[in-house]
Write an enzyme that holds these catalytic residues in place. Structure first.
Site, PDB file in Angstrom:
ATOM      1  N   GLU A 253       0.951  -0.965  -0.033  1.00 28.22           N
ATOM      2  CA  GLU A 253      -0.009  -0.135   0.197  1.00 28.22           C
ATOM      3  C   GLU A 253       1.072   1.120   0.096  1.00 28.22           C
ATOM      4  OE1 GLU A 253      -3.188   0.118  -0.524  1.00 28.22           O
ATOM      5  OE2 GLU A 253      -3.631  -2.079  -0.080  1.00 28.22           O
ATOM      6  N   CYS A 287      -2.420   9.236   2.388  1.00 30.38           N
ATOM      7  CA  CYS A 287      -2.350   9.051   1.038  1.00 30.38           C
ATOM      8  C   CYS A 287      -3.333   9.255  -0.095  1.00 30.38           C
ATOM      9  CB  CYS A 287      -1.769   7.656   0.752  1.00 30.38           C
ATOM     10  SG  CYS A 287      -2.838   6.293   1.604  1.00 30.38           S
TER      11      CYS A 287
END
Length: 481
Positions: A253, A287
């Site tokens: 990720e 993010c």
């Protein structure tokens, strides 16, 4: 709210105990630079001991029924809920997350463990009766998923509790033991989560939490007995890790450069508020924070005027323990300097700062940029800072193409009503998730989460993570012999 330092665990958690480590280092509050605690780092010898204890724990966990593992997960969830204020304060002290957002994170972790407990009961197999071909007819085929034995989980600073939960909870749900290496910025939150495991009576070795130097992980990365790595962090580190992990299963990720497109709306002020908060909350250190905003030319001037005004009056910066603050400090001086350099570079290339563009200590002011060239770092790369860049466009197809104009592909948001445009965006946008009439900074913890291109490899979200921590195994039975 005061976090009592004497209540904070500061030693590695190994085989069900907090044990003295090797060298220590100071965890510092990014808001005022004060020392939160000195944490002892795990040694290479403790890494090896952690692996042995995890392998033993896997043998125990795999013998438990899904119901028993579900009960463990629900106990953990309940204990986290009881410790909400303590854990929230600790997160804010360690990484400077505004306290209101820290509370949201802890509540999400409560839900993440609860969801995993529910999913543990539902991870079932499949039975087929083969009659499709003459030579295979009459056979029963049973497929079940079996847990991988040991996983190495590496987590970042920005969600110290919930991003750890997204690795630890599905692992316990399937019966995989975990060695957890937290970020150097927030080992205390990880150790507090380990203490929750301890208090919940989870078998020793199920979780080993080891603050350590990055080079100390080399043994675990290379060791064949570690069957999976789950990493959340930067793209540069993640892809290097994938190259070095050889035959292991890996989930990455990584970074993002989230865009939102404002194509159609009947409530521009509401859209502006959502975009501003999604750009500047937690200093943009998420993010899926909004970094690029593409606005239809018919709304552009009004959008800019309202966004600038809302940013200046509606986004408070400063002490993250202040309940009204949304934009707290960035994690380090190096990151403040980096984003300041990127903004100045964009200005040299023709961009204009409408508001912000200054720093005070580790706090970077919420910044709105226009006329940003597509070649500028602040447009192409992941800012991970409280900066949003706004451009206008003429056609919807042009906007979608610009959303894709980055090496990242995590999530994107569209404010749009036309069903044909919705499906055009869904079909053409190169991301892991498309959100309609919502900013891309939204994640539902039980749904698949991850990206394409440089944003990642594999998927998280409880059910997806459980599948990635298991292997299917087939049993074929031919009755009647």
């Amino acid at each position: 709210m005061q976090v009592k330092l004497q209540e904070i665990q500061k030693q590695p958690y190994l085989n069900g105990r907090f044990l003295p480590g090797g060298e220590s280092y100071a965890v510092r509050n990014p808001w005022d630079g004060s020392s939160v605690a000195n944490v002892e780092l795990a040694t290479v010898a403790q890494m090896k001991e952690a692996l042995a204890s995890a392998e033993r724990a896997h043998g125990i966990l795999s013998s438990y029924s899904p119901f028993e593992r579900a009960e463990m997960l629900h106990r953990i969830s309940a204990l986290i809920a009881e410790k909400t204020e303590f854990l929230s304060g600790l997160i804010t002290k360690e990484v400077g997350k505004p306290i209101t957002l820290s509370r949201v994170e802890v509540q999400r972790a409560v839900n993440t463990f609860k969801i995993a407990g529910d999913e543990a009961r539902r991870l079932q197999g499949k039975l087929d009766y083969q009659e499709g071909y003459s030579k295979t007819g009459g056979k029963y085929a049973l497929t079940r998923r079996f847990p991988l034995s040991v996983m190495l989980a590496i987590t970042p600073f920005n969600f110290p509790i919930n991003l750890a939960a997204h690795k630890l909870a599905p692992a316990l749900a399937v019966g995989t033991a975990v060695i957890h290496k937290p970020s150097r910025y927030c080992p205390l939150s990880a150790l507090a989560l380990a203490e929750v495991y301890h208090q919940a009576g989870i078998p020793p070795g199920t979780l080993n939490t080891l603050p350590c130097q990055p080079e100390s992980l080399e043994f675990l990365i290379r060791c064949e007995n570690v069957k999976k790595i789950s990493f959340t962090g930067s793209a540069e580190v993640g892809w290097k890790l994938k190259k070095s992990c050889e035959k292991k299963k890996i989930t990455l990720e990584l970074g993002g450069n989230a865009a939102v497109v404002v194509e159609e709306t009947d409530n521009l002020p509401r859209v502006v508020e959502r975009v501003a908060k999604a750009s500047f909350a937690y200093a943009g250190q998420i993010c899926i924070s909004v970094q690029r905003v593409l606005v239809n030319e018919k709304y552009y001037d009004d959008f800019l005027r309202e966004l600038t005004a809302f940013t200046e009056r509606g986004i408070k910066s400063g002490d993250p323990m202040d309940e009204a603050v949304l934009n707290g400090p960035m994690i380090s001086e190096k990151d403040v300097q980096r984003i300041d350099d990127w903004v100045k570079e964009a200005v040299k290339e023709g961009a204009e700062v409408l508001t912000g563009g200054t720093a005070e200590g580790f706090v970077y002011a919420p910044t709105v940029l226009v006329n940003v060239p597509s070649s500028a770092k602040i447009w192409r790369e992941e800012a991970f800072a409280p900066v949003c860049c706004v451009k206008k466009y003429k056609s919807f197809e042009e906007a979608v193409a610009e959303v894709n104009n980055t090496r990242y592909g995590l999530q994107a948001g569209y404010y749009v009503k036309d069903i044909d445009k919705i499906f055009y965006a869904y079909d053409k946008t190169e991301v892991g998730a498309v959100l309609i009439n919502e900013v891309p900074m939204a994640r539902v913890d039980e749904l698949p989460y991850g990206g394409v291109k440089d944003s990642g490899f594999g998927r998280e979200g409880i059910r997806c993570a459980m599948e990635e921590m298991t292997e299917p195994r087939l049993l074929v039975i031919k009755p009647g012999l």
